[in-house]
Design a protein around this motif. Structure first.
Motif, PDB file in Angstrom:
ATOM      1  N   ASN A 182      -7.243  -5.061  -8.079  1.00  0.00           N
ATOM      2  CA  ASN A 182      -6.271  -5.725  -7.178  1.00  0.00           C
ATOM      3  C   ASN A 182      -5.168  -5.970  -7.958  1.00  0.00           C
ATOM      4  O   ASN A 182      -5.193  -5.932  -9.080  1.00  0.00           O
ATOM      5  N   ILE A 183      -3.995  -5.949  -7.104  1.00  0.00           N
ATOM      6  CA  ILE A 183      -2.573  -6.349  -7.587  1.00  0.00           C
ATOM      7  C   ILE A 183      -2.509  -7.604  -8.104  1.00  0.00           C
ATOM      8  O   ILE A 183      -2.861  -8.653  -7.315  1.00  0.00           O
ATOM      9  N   ASN A 225       0.621  -1.264   0.032  1.00  0.00           N
ATOM     10  CA  ASN A 225       0.021   0.177   0.138  1.00  0.00           C
ATOM     11  C   ASN A 225       0.756   1.106   0.017  1.00  0.00           C
ATOM     12  O   ASN A 225       0.665   2.173  -0.692  1.00  0.00           O
ATOM     13  N   LYS A 226       1.805   1.267   0.800  1.00  0.00           N
ATOM     14  CA  LYS A 226       2.577   2.663   0.881  1.00  0.00           C
ATOM     15  C   LYS A 226       3.495   2.805  -0.133  1.00  0.00           C
ATOM     16  O   LYS A 226       4.293   3.690  -0.603  1.00  0.00           O
ATOM     17  N   LEU A 227       3.742   1.639  -1.040  1.00  0.00           N
ATOM     18  CA  LEU A 227       4.651   1.821  -2.314  1.00  0.00           C
ATOM     19  C   LEU A 227       3.778   2.186  -3.414  1.00  0.00           C
ATOM     20  O   LEU A 227       4.308   2.873  -4.256  1.00  0.00           O
ATOM     21  N   ILE A 228       2.521   1.818  -3.489  1.00  0.00           N
ATOM     22  CA  ILE A 228       1.691   1.997  -4.836  1.00  0.00           C
ATOM     23  C   ILE A 228       0.811   3.192  -4.507  1.00  0.00           C
ATOM     24  O   ILE A 228       0.823   4.000  -5.384  1.00  0.00           O
ATOM     25  N   TYR A 229       0.010   3.253  -3.565  1.00  0.00           N
ATOM     26  CA  TYR A 229      -0.978   4.217  -3.323  1.00  0.00           C
ATOM     27  C   TYR A 229      -0.631   5.451  -2.716  1.00  0.00           C
ATOM     28  O   TYR A 229      -1.041   5.750  -1.659  1.00  0.00           O
ATOM     29  N   THR A 230       0.327   6.158  -3.337  1.00  0.00           N
ATOM     30  CA  THR A 230       0.997   7.222  -2.847  1.00  0.00           C
ATOM     31  C   THR A 230       1.654   8.099  -3.967  1.00  0.00           C
ATOM     32  O   THR A 230       2.264   7.564  -4.996  1.00  0.00           O
ATOM     33  N   PRO A 231       1.869   9.382  -3.863  1.00  0.00           N
ATOM     34  CA  PRO A 231       2.372  10.028  -5.105  1.00  0.00           C
ATOM     35  C   PRO A 231       4.033  10.249  -4.633  1.00  0.00           C
ATOM     36  O   PRO A 231       4.785  10.245  -5.595  1.00  0.00           O
TER      37      PRO A 231
END
Length: 215
Positions: free
Chosen positions: A85-86, A49-55
């Protein structure tokens, strides 16, 4: 640049059935390239999550069950077309002395002079591809837009840095101030800005003429 730790488990089977079972269990099948041979592993979907859903942009430390830790960067990601989903992720391993290429977000700093006079700041490039050692890559690249007047463009040469190499041609435009219907007359201070205070900025004659006509 900040790094995110992902705890992975080596995949013994890479067939379709095994991959489907992993996804049903909330795991993401991944492949790590760059070593002597590709490493197939999986990790909980929530751990990304912190790798993908962040600018923001991050490097990754993949910690395997056997105690090994591998430095890597995300190369590719596949999402489910309906659920988002990934489905799959590819990573690339790098060494501490090995340069890597990454897309770094661009953050604007300041308020352009042209915007104060009614212009509009338009971004052509929100992310820049750069190359360098992971420890030298920034979390984001700062673009000082304060000196931009109406018709001015800011080029990638304005944000060059010794720590990394910009992988865009020098004439690539980061942003520019366009004309709008809310143009106000330029004040004397703005007209007296020294050219040396505006690095890598080119005046767009067409935009300047439009500003003059609207004023």
């Amino acid at each position: 640049m900040k790094s995110i730790t992902i705890k992975g488990s080596k995949r013994e089977s890479v067939g379709k059935k095994a991959t489907k079972a992993l996804r049903n269990a909330g795991q993401v099948p991944c492949v790590l390239y760059g070593g002597e041979k590709a490493l197939h592993f999986s990790a909980p979907e929530v751990s990304f999550n912190k790798l993908i859903y962040t600018p923001d942009v991050h490097t990754v430390v993949i910690e395997m069950e056997d105690g090994g830790a591998i430095n890597a960067v995300l190369q590719d990601i596949q999402f489910h077309p309906v659920t988002d989903n990934i489905l799959h992720m590819d990573f690339y391993e790098y060494g501490e002395k090995q340069e890597i290429s990454m897309e770094i977000p661009v953050h604007a700093e300041g308020v352009p002079k042209g915007v104060k006079n009614g212009g509009v700041l338009r971004f052509n490039l929100r992310r820049m591809r750069v190359r360098g050692l992971a420890k030298n890559l920034p979390d984001y690249i700062v673009a000082n837009v304060t000196p931009l007047k109406i018709g001015n463009k800011l080029y990638v040469t304005a944000v060059q840095h010794d720590d990394y190499t910009i992988l865009h041609p020098d004439n690539t435009v980061i942003c520019q101030v366009k004309t709008s219907r809310n143009i106000v007359e330029e004040d004397e201070d703005e007209n007296e800005v020294d050219a040396g205070d505006v690095p890598a900025i080119e005046v767009d004659d067409e935009g300047a003429a439009a500003a003059s006509n609207d004023a």
